[in-house]
Scaffold this motif. Sequence first.
Motif, PDB file in Angstrom:
ATOM      1  N   SER A   5      -2.117   8.247  -5.960  1.00  0.00           N
ATOM      2  CA  SER A   5      -1.125   8.965  -5.174  1.00  0.00           C
ATOM      3  C   SER A   5      -1.764   9.545  -3.923  1.00  0.00           C
ATOM      4  O   SER A   5      -2.983   9.601  -3.790  1.00  0.00           O
ATOM      5  CB  SER A   5      -0.483  10.064  -6.016  1.00  0.00           C
ATOM      6  N   TYR A   6      -0.916   9.980  -3.012  1.00  0.00           N
ATOM      7  CA  TYR A   6      -1.354  10.573  -1.756  1.00  0.00           C
ATOM      8  C   TYR A   6      -2.201  11.793  -2.062  1.00  0.00           C
ATOM      9  O   TYR A   6      -1.857  12.550  -2.951  1.00  0.00           O
ATOM     10  CB  TYR A   6      -0.123  10.964  -0.928  1.00  0.00           C
ATOM     11  N   PHE A  12       4.559   7.933   1.470  1.00  0.00           N
ATOM     12  CA  PHE A  12       5.796   7.761   2.228  1.00  0.00           C
ATOM     13  C   PHE A  12       6.789   8.794   1.733  1.00  0.00           C
ATOM     14  O   PHE A  12       6.684   9.289   0.608  1.00  0.00           O
ATOM     15  CB  PHE A  12       6.356   6.338   2.067  1.00  0.00           C
ATOM     16  N   LYS A  13       7.744   9.139   2.597  1.00  0.00           N
ATOM     17  CA  LYS A  13       8.718  10.168   2.236  1.00  0.00           C
ATOM     18  C   LYS A  13       9.983   9.588   1.632  1.00  0.00           C
ATOM     19  O   LYS A  13      10.585  10.194   0.762  1.00  0.00           O
ATOM     20  CB  LYS A  13       9.051  11.019   3.459  1.00  0.00           C
ATOM     21  N   ALA A  21       5.509   0.076   4.823  1.00  0.00           N
ATOM     22  CA  ALA A  21       4.305   0.264   5.635  1.00  0.00           C
ATOM     23  C   ALA A  21       3.165   0.819   4.789  1.00  0.00           C
ATOM     24  O   ALA A  21       2.015   0.372   4.910  1.00  0.00           O
ATOM     25  CB  ALA A  21       4.601   1.182   6.813  1.00  0.00           C
ATOM     26  N   ALA A  22       3.451   1.798   3.933  1.00  0.00           N
ATOM     27  CA  ALA A  22       2.423   2.387   3.065  1.00  0.00           C
ATOM     28  C   ALA A  22       1.848   1.333   2.124  1.00  0.00           C
ATOM     29  O   ALA A  22       0.626   1.261   1.927  1.00  0.00           O
ATOM     30  CB  ALA A  22       3.009   3.548   2.269  1.00  0.00           C
ATOM     31  N   GLU A  23       2.712   0.501   1.561  1.00  0.00           N
ATOM     32  CA  GLU A  23       2.243  -0.541   0.648  1.00  0.00           C
ATOM     33  C   GLU A  23       1.432  -1.604   1.381  1.00  0.00           C
ATOM     34  O   GLU A  23       0.455  -2.130   0.841  1.00  0.00           O
ATOM     35  CB  GLU A  23       3.440  -1.169  -0.075  1.00  0.00           C
ATOM     36  N   VAL A  66      -6.300  10.148   9.200  1.00  0.00           N
ATOM     37  CA  VAL A  66      -6.795  11.484   9.533  1.00  0.00           C
ATOM     38  C   VAL A  66      -6.105  12.515   8.638  1.00  0.00           C
ATOM     39  O   VAL A  66      -6.757  13.399   8.076  1.00  0.00           O
ATOM     40  CB  VAL A  66      -6.596  11.794  11.035  1.00  0.00           C
ATOM     41  N   SER A  67      -4.786  12.391   8.478  1.00  0.00           N
ATOM     42  CA  SER A  67      -4.054  13.314   7.600  1.00  0.00           C
ATOM     43  C   SER A  67      -4.565  13.238   6.166  1.00  0.00           C
ATOM     44  O   SER A  67      -4.722  14.269   5.498  1.00  0.00           O
ATOM     45  CB  SER A  67      -2.558  12.995   7.621  1.00  0.00           C
ATOM     46  N   GLU A  68      -4.828  12.027   5.693  1.00  0.00           N
ATOM     47  CA  GLU A  68      -5.347  11.864   4.330  1.00  0.00           C
ATOM     48  C   GLU A  68      -6.724  12.505   4.183  1.00  0.00           C
ATOM     49  O   GLU A  68      -6.986  13.213   3.198  1.00  0.00           O
ATOM     50  CB  GLU A  68      -5.410  10.378   3.971  1.00  0.00           C
TER      51      GLU A  68
END
Length: 107
Positions: A5-6, A12-13, A21-23, A66-68
Motif C-alpha cells: 500500500s501507499y 490513487f484516490k 496510472a498507479a498500476e 517525492v511524495s512517497e
Amino acid sequence: MTQRSYPESPGFKVAGASQEAAEAIAPQAPRVRDRVLQCIRMLPGMTADEIAAALGLSILTVRPRVSELHRQGEIQPTGGRHRNSSGMTAGTWEVAPPLPNQHGTTT
C-alpha cells in the motif's frame, strides 16, 4: 504475493485513470524512487520539477515519488522555495536524518 500500500506502492484516490496510472508505474516506482533519493542526496535543495529535469524524467513521474519518499520519512522539506516553469514556487527537498530504532540509536 503480498499487496503493498501507499507509500510503498503508488496510490490513487478514485478508480479510473488515476488507478490505471498507479498500476502502470508500480513496477518502475521503486527504481524511480531510488533515483530520486540519490539525486536529492547528491544535490539537496531541489524542487520535484528540478529533480525531474536532472533525471530526464517527467514531472508526472517524479512528483508522486517525492511524495512517497516524504511519507516514508526518507526526505524532508528544506524550508526553501524555487520558482518552477509555471511561475509558481515549489518547496525544496533534502534527505531526512535517520530515524532512531527501538533502542534509541540511529542506523
